[in-house]
Enzyme design. Structure first.
Site, PDB file in Angstrom:
ATOM      1  N   ASP A  71     -27.784 -18.136 -27.264  1.00 59.71           N
ATOM      2  CA  ASP A  71     -29.129 -18.140 -26.652  1.00 59.71           C
ATOM      3  C   ASP A  71     -29.366 -19.420 -25.857  1.00 59.71           C
ATOM      4  O   ASP A  71     -29.756 -19.383 -24.683  1.00 59.71           O
ATOM      5  CB  ASP A  71     -30.211 -18.035 -27.729  1.00 59.71           C
ATOM      6  CG  ASP A  71     -30.394 -16.612 -28.243  1.00 59.71           C
ATOM      7  OD1 ASP A  71     -30.027 -15.664 -27.522  1.00 59.71           O
ATOM      8  OD2 ASP A  71     -30.905 -16.463 -29.364  1.00 59.71           O
ATOM      9  N   LYS A  78     -30.386 -13.273 -37.664  1.00 60.72           N
ATOM     10  CA  LYS A  78     -29.685 -14.421 -37.071  1.00 60.72           C
ATOM     11  C   LYS A  78     -29.371 -15.541 -38.071  1.00 60.72           C
ATOM     12  O   LYS A  78     -28.370 -16.227 -37.918  1.00 60.72           O
ATOM     13  CB  LYS A  78     -30.496 -14.991 -35.899  1.00 60.72           C
ATOM     14  CG  LYS A  78     -30.526 -14.073 -34.681  1.00 60.72           C
ATOM     15  CD  LYS A  78     -31.259 -14.729 -33.522  1.00 60.72           C
ATOM     16  CE  LYS A  78     -31.425 -13.784 -32.351  1.00 60.72           C
ATOM     17  NZ  LYS A  78     -32.094 -14.380 -31.194  1.00 60.72           N
TER      18      LYS A  78
HETATM   19  P1  NDP Z   1     -39.879 -16.287 -33.341  1.00 60.38           P
HETATM   20  O1  NDP Z   1     -40.680 -15.239 -34.046  1.00 60.38           O
HETATM   21  O2  NDP Z   1     -38.797 -17.002 -34.087  1.00 60.38           O
HETATM   22  O3  NDP Z   1     -40.899 -17.436 -32.783  1.00 60.38           O
HETATM   23  C1  NDP Z   1     -42.036 -17.102 -32.047  1.00 60.38           C
HETATM   24  C2  NDP Z   1     -42.703 -18.372 -31.519  1.00 60.38           C
HETATM   25  O4  NDP Z   1     -43.787 -17.974 -30.687  1.00 60.38           O
HETATM   26  C3  NDP Z   1     -43.301 -19.291 -32.579  1.00 60.38           C
HETATM   27  O5  NDP Z   1     -43.170 -20.631 -32.196  1.00 60.38           O
HETATM   28  C4  NDP Z   1     -44.782 -18.872 -32.574  1.00 60.38           C
HETATM   29  O6  NDP Z   1     -45.660 -19.897 -33.001  1.00 60.38           O
HETATM   30  C5  NDP Z   1     -44.980 -18.618 -31.108  1.00 60.38           C
HETATM   31  N1  NDP Z   1     -46.124 -17.745 -30.819  1.00 60.38           N
HETATM   32  C6  NDP Z   1     -46.168 -16.395 -30.925  1.00 60.38           C
HETATM   33  N2  NDP Z   1     -47.388 -15.931 -30.543  1.00 60.38           N
HETATM   34  C7  NDP Z   1     -48.106 -17.039 -30.177  1.00 60.38           C
HETATM   35  C8  NDP Z   1     -49.431 -17.227 -29.678  1.00 60.38           C
HETATM   36  N3  NDP Z   1     -50.262 -16.197 -29.477  1.00 60.38           N
HETATM   37  N4  NDP Z   1     -49.841 -18.505 -29.401  1.00 60.38           N
HETATM   38  C9  NDP Z   1     -49.002 -19.562 -29.585  1.00 60.38           C
HETATM   39  N5  NDP Z   1     -47.753 -19.431 -30.069  1.00 60.38           N
HETATM   40  C10 NDP Z   1     -47.303 -18.190 -30.349  1.00 60.38           C
HETATM   41  O7  NDP Z   1     -39.315 -15.601 -32.037  1.00 60.38           O
HETATM   42  P2  NDP Z   1     -38.027 -16.020 -31.181  1.00 60.38           P
HETATM   43  O8  NDP Z   1     -38.052 -17.487 -30.953  1.00 60.38           O
HETATM   44  O9  NDP Z   1     -36.806 -15.412 -31.787  1.00 60.38           O
HETATM   45  O10 NDP Z   1     -38.302 -15.246 -29.833  1.00 60.38           O
HETATM   46  C11 NDP Z   1     -39.330 -15.674 -28.944  1.00 60.38           C
HETATM   47  C12 NDP Z   1     -39.203 -14.894 -27.649  1.00 60.38           C
HETATM   48  O11 NDP Z   1     -37.985 -15.259 -27.037  1.00 60.38           O
HETATM   49  C13 NDP Z   1     -39.149 -13.370 -27.839  1.00 60.38           C
HETATM   50  O12 NDP Z   1     -40.151 -12.792 -27.052  1.00 60.38           O
HETATM   51  C14 NDP Z   1     -37.771 -12.960 -27.329  1.00 60.38           C
HETATM   52  O13 NDP Z   1     -37.850 -11.781 -26.572  1.00 60.38           O
HETATM   53  C15 NDP Z   1     -37.405 -14.112 -26.437  1.00 60.38           C
HETATM   54  N6  NDP Z   1     -35.966 -14.328 -26.376  1.00 60.38           N
HETATM   55  C16 NDP Z   1     -35.370 -14.191 -25.159  1.00 60.38           C
HETATM   56  C17 NDP Z   1     -34.019 -14.351 -25.026  1.00 60.38           C
HETATM   57  C18 NDP Z   1     -33.410 -14.191 -23.694  1.00 60.38           C
HETATM   58  O14 NDP Z   1     -32.173 -14.137 -23.622  1.00 60.38           O
HETATM   59  N7  NDP Z   1     -34.179 -14.131 -22.609  1.00 60.38           N
HETATM   60  C19 NDP Z   1     -33.148 -14.676 -26.165  1.00 60.38           C
HETATM   61  C20 NDP Z   1     -33.872 -14.845 -27.420  1.00 60.38           C
HETATM   62  C21 NDP Z   1     -35.234 -14.649 -27.498  1.00 60.38           C
HETATM   63  P3  NDP Z   1     -46.062 -20.091 -34.567  1.00 60.38           P
HETATM   64  O15 NDP Z   1     -44.926 -20.859 -35.195  1.00 60.38           O
HETATM   65  O16 NDP Z   1     -47.316 -20.847 -34.499  1.00 60.38           O
HETATM   66  O17 NDP Z   1     -46.219 -18.706 -35.155  1.00 60.38           O
END
Ligand code: NDP
Length: 283
Positions: free
Chosen positions: A108, A72
């Site tokens: 998104d 992306k």
């Molecule tokens: P990223 O990898 O960019 O970010 C993940 C985020 O989740 C970070 O802020 C991370 O925190 C946090 N995180 C992950 N595990 C934990 C945990 N155990 N405790 C606390 N924080 C946690 O992912 P994306 O933002 O690209 O995607 C996130 C979700 O959004 C995905 O599951 C995806 O499927 C969904 N999504 C859905 C869409 C839709 O159309 N419905 C569109 C796009 C995405 P940290 O920075 O601390 O690691």
């Protein structure tokens, strides 16, 4: 006999891994219902091959492409133009060919916003976003662009949270704050929107718990979860039980697909057909 074309129009998705991405199912269901002989291809593209893949889609006349993890951000430098939202977010998930130019958009946050605005305007509303990754970034930028009054980013890692805060400050100075996520987050009184934008709860880890004090949810709050699979996450079920209005991640997924089809074809697909196609494969 009327002249007939045997050449389909092509769109698709570049990602890695990409095999579990269900977008093809909902987009092709929409094409069928619209009577369009178009194909949506699910294509595994490694990061080192992204420039060749974009050159390839130009050469083969693809009408557009979605980009998912991990492309992306990297795709931005390979395109000719960006929409203002894509520029502010710094990431593109939808590319549309316009003449011989490739336009980058980020659908998104817009898909999310449409789901929420079906419940009412976000103007002046106060929102909490859990997470600071790509999804949170797109949602935060679009909420501010739509006039949200205040936004609190809650994230586990301070560095990523501060990075998102800087992006949001550039869009609308003085409306956003960052809180480091430690223990169960207590949602402040007066919050209108609570948005779960982390990957917690995504299949197959479906019983994973979002560290949130469920007792701090109030029935007048709208609780949104970005997780599309499964749509009825643990948080969705708990927030419903707390009396909140709840929006699942399938709505956001379908809405961003609708915007992509509009960009590629200039026509409006039927969201209910798209949602049903996804529900059929998630069962
Ligand atoms: P990223 O990898 O960019 O970010 C993940 C985020 O989740 C970070 O802020 C991370 O925190 C946090 N995180 C992950 N595990 C934990 C945990 N155990 N405790 C606390 N924080 C946690 O992912 P994306 O933002 O690209 O995607 C996130 C979700 O959004 C995905 O599951 C995806 O499927 C969904 N999504 C859905 C869409 C839709 O159309 N419905 C569109 C796009 C995405 P940290 O920075 O601390 O690691």
């Amino acid at each position: 006999m009327a002249a007939r074309s045997f050449k389909q129009e092509l769109v698709g998705v570049f990602g890695q891994p990409v095999a579990e991405n269900p977008t093809q199912v909902m987009i092709e269901a929409a094409f069928r219902q619209m009577g369009l002989d178009w194909r949506y291809l699910t294509l595994e593209v490694a990061p080192k091959d992204l420039p060749a893949a974009i050159a390839g889609m130009r050469a083969m006349g693809f009408r557009g492409i979605n980009c998912t993890i991990p492309h992306k951000v990297a795709v931005v430098s390979l395109l000719d133009e960006l929409t203002p939202a894509a520029r502010a977010i710094g990431a593109v998930n939808c590319v549309a060919r316009q003449g011989d130019k490739l336009l980058g958009e980020n659908t998104d946050g817009k898909g999310f916003l449409q789901s929420v605005q079906a419940q009412g305007s976000v103007k002046g509303k106060s929102a909490v976003i859990l997470g600071a990754g790509g999804a949170a970034r797109a949602i935060g930028v679009e909420l501010l662009r739509a006039g949200a009054g205040s936004l609190t980013v809650v994230n586990r890692s301070e560095a990523r949270g501060q990075e998102l805060l800087q992006v949001l400050e550039a869009v609308a100075p003085g409306r956003s704050t960052f809180t480091r996520w430690v223990g169960d987050y207590v949602v402040p009184e007066g919050t209108d929107l609570v948005i779960q934008a982390t990957s917690i709860g995504l299949y197959p880890d479906i019983e994973a718990r979002v560290p949130l004090d469920i007792d701090s949810l109030r029935p007048n709050m709208i609780v949104c979860d970005v997780i599309p699979n499964p749509p009825r996450t643990r948080l969705v079920r708990e927030a419903e039980a707390a009396g909140c209005v709840v929006l699942d991640g399938l709505g956001m997924l379908v809405n961003q697909g609708v915007i992509g089809i509009q960009l590629w074809t200039g026509r409006d697909p039927d969201p209910t057909v798209m949602r049903q196609a996804l529900l059929d494969v998630f069962e």
